[in-house]
Scaffold this motif. Structure first.
Motif, PDB file in Angstrom:
ATOM      1  N   PRO A 188       0.790  -1.433  -0.042  1.00  0.00           N
ATOM      2  CA  PRO A 188      -0.252  -0.233   0.201  1.00  0.00           C
ATOM      3  C   PRO A 188       0.908   1.247   0.169  1.00  0.00           C
ATOM      4  CG  PRO A 188      -0.973  -1.485   1.624  1.00  0.00           C
ATOM      5  CD  PRO A 188       0.666  -1.828   1.197  1.00  0.00           C
ATOM      6  N   ASN A 189       0.448   2.253  -0.705  1.00  0.00           N
ATOM      7  CA  ASN A 189       0.952   3.638  -0.699  1.00  0.00           C
ATOM      8  C   ASN A 189       0.555   4.377   1.177  1.00  0.00           C
ATOM      9  OD1 ASN A 189       2.434   3.715  -2.966  1.00  0.00           O
ATOM     10  ND2 ASN A 189       0.050   4.056  -4.600  1.00  0.00           N
ATOM     11  N   ARG A 218      -1.572   1.723   5.917  1.00  0.00           N
ATOM     12  CA  ARG A 218      -2.309   0.800   5.672  1.00  0.00           C
ATOM     13  C   ARG A 218      -0.727  -0.097   5.318  1.00  0.00           C
ATOM     14  NH1 ARG A 218      -4.886  -2.125   1.713  1.00  0.00           N
ATOM     15  NH2 ARG A 218      -3.997  -0.170   0.356  1.00  0.00           N
ATOM     16  N   LYS A 219      -0.744  -0.902   6.011  1.00  0.00           N
ATOM     17  CA  LYS A 219       1.036  -2.130   5.785  1.00  0.00           C
ATOM     18  C   LYS A 219       0.140  -3.711   5.564  1.00  0.00           C
ATOM     19  CE  LYS A 219       2.736   1.129   9.400  1.00  0.00           C
ATOM     20  NZ  LYS A 219       1.176   1.690   9.918  1.00  0.00           N
ATOM     21  N   ILE A 220       1.094  -3.862   5.137  1.00  0.00           N
ATOM     22  CA  ILE A 220       0.773  -5.767   4.376  1.00  0.00           C
ATOM     23  C   ILE A 220       2.056  -5.918   5.087  1.00  0.00           C
ATOM     24  CG2 ILE A 220       1.702  -5.409   1.892  1.00  0.00           C
ATOM     25  CD1 ILE A 220      -0.052  -7.369   1.489  1.00  0.00           C
ATOM     26  N   TYR A 255       5.120  -0.348   3.429  1.00  0.00           N
ATOM     27  CA  TYR A 255       4.162   0.534   2.664  1.00  0.00           C
ATOM     28  C   TYR A 255       5.004   0.884   2.414  1.00  0.00           C
ATOM     29  CZ  TYR A 255       6.031   3.136   6.261  1.00  0.00           C
ATOM     30  OH  TYR A 255       6.862   4.338   7.267  1.00  0.00           O
TER      31      TYR A 255
END
Length: 112
Positions: A16-17, A21-23, A67
């Protein structure tokens, strides 16, 4: 202009930009059927190609992950954890360098 591979593109599309939000690496692995080591290598390749991929590595598990930094504050936050890791590793190196190679075991009392 840097050319991305298909797998770099797939990983980049999942990150994600912005830091809202993060992954996690685990999520990326599940979605792309890749092991964590491969994902680390791909993310580092993206960074070498100029993508400002940052990571939050501490805090609540749901707030950790990768991110793409979109401003200086996000970049600074992302870099902070790496600087902390460098500090920790430097301290570890100094500790090992100063360890008594011949008598370290004499200073320990083993649990029974």
């Amino acid at each position: 202009m840097e050319q991305l591979t298909l797998i770099e593109t797939a990983v980049l599309d999942l990150i994600p930009n912005g830091s809202d939000r993060k992954i996690s690496i685990r999520e990326i692995g599940k979605l792309l059927d890749l092991d964590e080591r491969s994902i680390y290598e791909i993310i580092n390749s993206l960074r070498r190609k100029g993508v400002p991929v940052c990571a939050k590595r501490n805090g609540q598990p749901l707030d950790r992950g990768y991110y793409i930094a979109t401003n200086e504050a996000e970049r600074a936050d992302g870099i902070h954890s790496y600087k902390s890791q460098v500090n920790d590793m430097s301290n570890l190196i100094a500790t090992i360098e100063h360890a008594d190679l011949l008598n370290w075991h004499k200073n320990l009392k083993r649990a029974k």
